[in-house]
Scaffold this motif. Structure first.
Motif, mmCIF file in Angstrom:
data_model
loop_
_atom_site.group_PDB
_atom_site.id
_atom_site.type_symbol
_atom_site.label_atom_id
_atom_site.label_comp_id
_atom_site.label_asym_id
_atom_site.label_seq_id
_atom_site.Cartn_x
_atom_site.Cartn_y
_atom_site.Cartn_z
ATOM 1 N N TYR A 4 -6.960 -0.858 0.319
ATOM 2 C CA TYR A 4 -7.026 0.415 -0.391
ATOM 3 C C TYR A 4 -7.753 0.259 -1.723
ATOM 4 C CZ TYR A 4 -3.077 1.022 2.802
ATOM 5 O OH TYR A 4 -2.262 1.043 3.908
ATOM 6 N N ASP B 274 -3.729 -6.501 4.123
ATOM 7 C CA ASP B 274 -2.325 -6.114 4.200
ATOM 8 C C ASP B 274 -2.185 -4.659 3.770
ATOM 9 O OD1 ASP B 274 0.388 -5.808 4.127
ATOM 10 O OD2 ASP B 274 0.788 -7.556 2.872
ATOM 11 N N ALA B 275 -1.877 -3.794 4.738
ATOM 12 C CA ALA B 275 -1.775 -2.357 4.460
ATOM 13 C C ALA B 275 -0.391 -1.949 3.978
ATOM 14 C CB ALA B 275 -2.153 -1.559 5.712
ATOM 15 N N HIS B 276 0.567 -2.885 3.958
ATOM 16 C CA HIS B 276 1.888 -2.682 3.371
ATOM 17 C C HIS B 276 2.633 -1.449 3.893
ATOM 18 C CE1 HIS B 276 1.175 -5.706 0.037
ATOM 19 N NE2 HIS B 276 2.394 -5.963 0.451
ATOM 20 N N TYR C 44 -3.847 -9.661 -2.692
ATOM 21 C CA TYR C 44 -2.999 -8.459 -2.660
ATOM 22 C C TYR C 44 -3.618 -7.206 -3.271
ATOM 23 C CZ TYR C 44 0.459 -12.130 -1.770
ATOM 24 O OH TYR C 44 1.123 -13.217 -1.276
ATOM 25 N N THR C 45 -4.678 -7.340 -4.034
ATOM 26 C CA THR C 45 -5.322 -6.166 -4.609
ATOM 27 C C THR C 45 -6.675 -5.964 -3.929
ATOM 28 O OG1 THR C 45 -6.263 -7.529 -6.364
ATOM 29 C CG2 THR C 45 -4.154 -6.473 -6.815
ATOM 30 N N SER D 96 -5.827 -6.162 -0.258
ATOM 31 C CA SER D 96 -5.383 -4.817 0.081
ATOM 32 C C SER D 96 -6.582 -4.051 0.641
ATOM 33 C CB SER D 96 -4.857 -4.096 -1.154
ATOM 34 O OG SER D 96 -4.693 -2.708 -0.894
#
Length: 379
Positions: free
Chosen positions: A153, A189-191, A124-125, A151
């Motif tokens: 980002y 996962d760009a959320h 997730y990060t 992630s």
């Protein structure tokens, strides 16, 4: 056999709230389910009390009948909270049906089409490549994971030029590919943080040269034509669906050819019954299913049974839990897979009610990003 009562327990898994439901019957057989915590979490227990009176005295083994009754009792289609509550009821009814028959639930669903269920770990990060290497090697050594989700980002989306962020992401993923084992798979996962579809296309192009497993929810889910256009412009597998609620929304997405992989959540859409309908529609469109599952051990158990019986299953999200003491024997990965439990009826997991008697609820709410001008952005 008939339904006699329910109990609800506000708990937590790690630092996120979770609501567990127990349905009791006249034969002493009980079933368990888990709600998705959309918030407000404390609205779920009274909602479940209200729904209980619509199924009280009914045969819990009539799962389809009762879930249809709950949906049809609503004058308007149930939304996030309503479907989360119905999901937990559906889970608990299937658990009772399995226990009453002396069979694991996946056998009631037609039997397993696979011997075990592959999982990926949500990181997730977006750590530095060397940290990614250390984390993934440890997860591989401990649980056999070969698939992970990060992630895309490396920094705040709204600080600096978008093109710089895109280039940083591409270079970063390239470095990860250079230093990690070649058979490791990485999803992103760009959320739903990207508002403009053209930016989502640019980010997809940055990760494409290094073969991502999939590119998840870069834009908001509401406007399906944008997903059709996005999919036509990217060369990576496009995944979405955690924010969609029922078969009709997924039918719209799939007929528009808006995704390669769908990610419905079994604690969001109304439970196993609706999840299977959604997956069958996807199968008819040559689309696979990778269930959204950031939940607790009970939801994971429910997912394992669904995945075992679903032909177009792709991979299941699962991150090992640090705190869930009420789950005595949670499903855990072995060599990157969840093993089935053919000798255990129902979900095949034991819940310790004595632990649940202690209030372990924790408040959590999503943080809203602020742009440099002070306006809000999608989190």
């Amino acid at each position: 056999m008939y339904i006699t009562g329910i109990k609800t327990y506000m708990q937590r898994v790690d630092e996120r709230p979770r609501l567990l439901l127990k349905i009791e019957t006249s034969e002493g057989i009980s079933g368990w389910g888990e709600c998705y915590n959309h918030g407000p979490d404390l609205a779920l227990p009274p909602l479940l009390d209200y729904l209980f009176h619509q199924i009280e005295g009914e045969d819990p083994r009539r799962v389809e009948f009762l879930v249809l009754k709950l949906n049809q009792q609503c004058r308007f289609p149930p939304g996030a909270l309503g479907l989360a509550a119905i999901s937990a009821i559906d889970h608990a009814l299937w658990d009772i049906a399995g226990k009453a028959a002396g069979l694991p639930v996946y056998r009631l669903l037609g039997g397993s089409v696979r011997d075990r269920v592959r999982v990926y770990c949500g990181v997730y990060t977006a750590p530095d490549p060397e940290q990614v290497l250390d984390q993934t090697l440890k997860l591989n050594a401990d649980y056999g994971y070969t698939a992970f989700k990060l992630s895309p980002y490396r920094r705040d989306l709204h600080s600096g030029r978008w093109g710089e962020l895109v280039k940083e992401t591409g270079d970063w993923f390239g470095r990860i590919r250079e230093i990690t084992p070649s058979h490791f798979e990485f999803a992103f996962d760009a959320h739903a943080k990207v508002f403009e579809p053209y930016k989502a296309v640019q980010l997809a192009a940055a990760i494409a040269p290094n073969d991502p497993m999939f590119y998840e929810e870069p834009i908001r889910p509401e406007h399906i034509p944008a997903w059709k256009e996005l999919k036509s412009k990217v060369s990576v597998p496009l995944a979405t669906g955690e924010s969609l609620y029922n078969r009709f929304e997924f039918l719209n997405l799939l007929t528009q050819q808006g995704a390669d992989i769908i990610q419905p959540d079994i604690c969001v859409v109304g439970g196993v019954s609706e999840m299977r309908r959604i997956a069958t529609i996807a199968e008819a469109h040559y689309v696979s299913v990778a269930p959204h599952n950031p939940m607790g051990p009970l939801a994971t158990a429910v997912n394992v049974h669904f995945c075992a019986a679903q032909p177009n299953f792709h991979v299941l999200e699962f991150k090992p839990h640090g705190h869930a003491p009420w789950a005595r024997d949670p499903y855990m990965p072995v060599d990157g897979y969840m093993e089935l439990r053919p000798d255990r009826p129902g979900w095949g997991i034991e819940i310790d009610e004595k632990v649940l008697e202690k209030d372990d609820y924790v408040h959590w709410e999503r943080k809203v990003t602020r742009k440099p001008d002070g306006s809000t952005a999608y989190p």
